[in-house]
Design a protein around this motif. Structure first.
Motif, PDB file in Angstrom:
ATOM      1  N   LEU A  19     -10.075  16.185 -14.047  1.00  0.00           N
ATOM      2  CA  LEU A  19     -10.943  15.033 -13.795  1.00  0.00           C
ATOM      3  C   LEU A  19     -10.537  13.823 -14.630  1.00  0.00           C
ATOM      4  N   LEU A  22      -8.176  11.389 -12.901  1.00  0.00           N
ATOM      5  CA  LEU A  22      -8.488  10.809 -11.598  1.00  0.00           C
ATOM      6  C   LEU A  22      -8.545   9.279 -11.617  1.00  0.00           C
ATOM      7  N   ARG A  23      -9.036   8.724 -12.709  1.00  0.00           N
ATOM      8  CA  ARG A  23      -9.140   7.252 -12.749  1.00  0.00           C
ATOM      9  C   ARG A  23      -7.763   6.595 -12.767  1.00  0.00           C
ATOM     10  N   ARG A  26      -6.902   6.302  -9.283  1.00  0.00           N
ATOM     11  CA  ARG A  26      -7.660   5.221  -8.637  1.00  0.00           C
ATOM     12  C   ARG A  26      -7.049   3.851  -8.969  1.00  0.00           C
ATOM     13  N   GLN A  44     -11.633  -2.904  -2.000  1.00  0.00           N
ATOM     14  CA  GLN A  44     -12.740  -2.126  -2.564  1.00  0.00           C
ATOM     15  C   GLN A  44     -13.050  -0.903  -1.678  1.00  0.00           C
ATOM     16  N   ARG A  45     -13.027  -1.126  -0.374  1.00  0.00           N
ATOM     17  CA  ARG A  45     -13.327  -0.040   0.577  1.00  0.00           C
ATOM     18  C   ARG A  45     -12.219   1.023   0.569  1.00  0.00           C
ATOM     19  N   VAL A  47     -10.149   1.731  -1.882  1.00  0.00           N
ATOM     20  CA  VAL A  47     -10.169   2.465  -3.153  1.00  0.00           C
ATOM     21  C   VAL A  47     -11.324   3.469  -3.163  1.00  0.00           C
ATOM     22  N   THR A  48     -12.468   3.067  -2.644  1.00  0.00           N
ATOM     23  CA  THR A  48     -13.631   3.964  -2.599  1.00  0.00           C
ATOM     24  C   THR A  48     -13.316   5.199  -1.756  1.00  0.00           C
ATOM     25  N   PHE A  51     -10.570   7.410  -3.396  1.00  0.00           N
ATOM     26  CA  PHE A  51     -11.039   8.142  -4.575  1.00  0.00           C
ATOM     27  C   PHE A  51     -11.911   9.328  -4.172  1.00  0.00           C
ATOM     28  N   GLU A  52     -12.652   9.165  -3.084  1.00  0.00           N
ATOM     29  CA  GLU A  52     -13.425  10.310  -2.569  1.00  0.00           C
ATOM     30  C   GLU A  52     -12.469  11.448  -2.194  1.00  0.00           C
ATOM     31  N   THR A  55     -11.087  13.042  -5.450  1.00  0.00           N
ATOM     32  CA  THR A  55     -12.061  13.910  -6.136  1.00  0.00           C
ATOM     33  C   THR A  55     -12.311  15.179  -5.324  1.00  0.00           C
ATOM     34  N   GLY A 110     -18.641  12.680   1.124  1.00  0.00           N
ATOM     35  CA  GLY A 110     -17.263  12.277   0.848  1.00  0.00           C
ATOM     36  C   GLY A 110     -16.489  11.898   2.102  1.00  0.00           C
ATOM     37  N   LEU A 113     -17.968   8.992   4.154  1.00  0.00           N
ATOM     38  CA  LEU A 113     -17.661   7.700   3.518  1.00  0.00           C
ATOM     39  C   LEU A 113     -16.248   7.254   3.882  1.00  0.00           C
TER      40      LEU A 113
ATOM     41  N   LEU B  22     -17.843  11.194 -10.618  1.00  0.00           N
ATOM     42  CA  LEU B  22     -17.825  12.621 -10.946  1.00  0.00           C
ATOM     43  C   LEU B  22     -17.681  12.880 -12.442  1.00  0.00           C
ATOM     44  N   THR B  23     -16.877  12.067 -13.114  1.00  0.00           N
ATOM     45  CA  THR B  23     -16.614  12.323 -14.528  1.00  0.00           C
ATOM     46  C   THR B  23     -17.779  11.880 -15.420  1.00  0.00           C
ATOM     47  N   TYR B  53     -18.083   0.858  -9.950  1.00  0.00           N
ATOM     48  CA  TYR B  53     -17.748   1.873  -8.962  1.00  0.00           C
ATOM     49  C   TYR B  53     -18.737   3.021  -8.999  1.00  0.00           C
ATOM     50  N   SER B  56     -19.567   9.550  -4.404  1.00  0.00           N
ATOM     51  CA  SER B  56     -20.599  10.367  -3.765  1.00  0.00           C
ATOM     52  C   SER B  56     -21.337  11.249  -4.779  1.00  0.00           C
ATOM     53  N   GLN B  85     -19.211  -3.102  -5.260  1.00  0.00           N
ATOM     54  CA  GLN B  85     -18.953  -1.823  -4.581  1.00  0.00           C
ATOM     55  C   GLN B  85     -20.227  -0.991  -4.479  1.00  0.00           C
ATOM     56  N   ILE B  92     -24.058   1.236   3.248  1.00  0.00           N
ATOM     57  CA  ILE B  92     -23.456   1.995   4.360  1.00  0.00           C
ATOM     58  C   ILE B  92     -23.930   3.444   4.415  1.00  0.00           C
TER      59      ILE B  92
END
Lengths: 139, 103
Positions: A19, A22-23, A26, A44-45, A47-48, A51-52, A55, A110, A113, B22-23, B53, B56, B85, B92
């Motif tokens: 974990l 993960l950043r 991103r 932004q969309r 990356v979101t 990242f889902e 993860t 996830g 999205l 998550l972190t 940011y 989920s 964001q 949404i």
């Protein structure tokens, strides 16, 4: 739309499934997406959504935990931006793209999205789990 | 990620600085549980104006808090920065229909 052209740029990173890494991924995806000249809102969309997927790869696609690896490839094409996320899990047993659950349900947002935020989401179970997210440039 | 809990007579406000993902969820979860214990009748507010940011896993935590509040006839208030964001994601996913997302 030419899907077989070579990417203008490609960035690839492989990390242990941890974990705290993960950043970093991103940030890399964001950096690559910024090269597309997509508006900030689209970056932004992207990356979101990506990242889902990352993860998910860490939480569901890494049966051996930190011994597993996650590979992310970000590709800029003239007409689109593509992010591929590979993990070492079994993938999703049945390749379906679920709808966004209602707010009665706590989990399962996830993939929905990703679907809403990207133009195309492809999942496969070949050689581990694989998610391919695509955002097309709109002229 | 840093969390600041600010209390007034009217509300208890958990401000999240950084990412709610998550972190960082375990830290947020602990702060939210503590706030819920001492809230009494005050409004429960999560301030995401300093959050770049949310994923989920973070969304799930907001739902958990909101569900408990709804059982008491209340709704969670979530402050966001306009165009951020978190604002996009809360819209949404339809969260703005069950909680008070401002703006």
């Amino acid at each position: 739309m030419a899907q077989d052209q070579a990417p203008v740029t490609q960035t690839k990173i492989t990390i242990p499934s941890r974990l705290d890494h993960l950043r970093r991924v991103r940030d890399l995806i964001e950096h690559a997406a910024l090269q597309t000249e997509f508006p900030e809102r689209e970056v932004q969309r992207i990356v979101t959504a990506a990242f889902e997927a990352v993860t998910n790869a860490a939480t569901h696609g890494s049966p051996l935990g930190e011994e597993n690896q996650i590979t992310v490839i970000a590709q800029v094409y003239p007409d689109r931006f593509v992010v591929e996320i590979h993990d070492q899990g079994n993938g999703i047993p049945k390749i379906t793209l679920p709808e966004m659950p209602t707010t009665d349900s706590s989990r399962g947002r996830g993939i929905p999205l990703m679907r809403i935020l990207m133009d195309q989401v492809k999942l496969s179970n070949d050689d581990g789990g694989r998610v391919v997210l695509t955002k097309f440039r709109k002229n | 990620m840093a969390i600041h809990t600010n209390e007034t007579l009217e509300e208890i406000n958990i401000k999240v600085e950084g990412d709610l993902d998550l972190t960082s969820v375990p830290t947020f979860q602990a702060a939210a549980a503590k706030a819920a214990e001492s809230r009494e009748q005050r409004r429960f507010v999560v301030d995401l104006t300093g959050t770049d940011y949310i994923d989920s896993a973070g969304l799930e935590q907001l739902l958990v808090i909101n569900r408990k509040l709804m059982a008491q006839g209340e709704r969670l208030k979530v402050n966001v920065a306009d165009g951020s964001q978190p604002q996009t994601v809360l819209t949404i996913t339809g969260f703005n229909a069950v909680m008070d997302v401002d703006p």
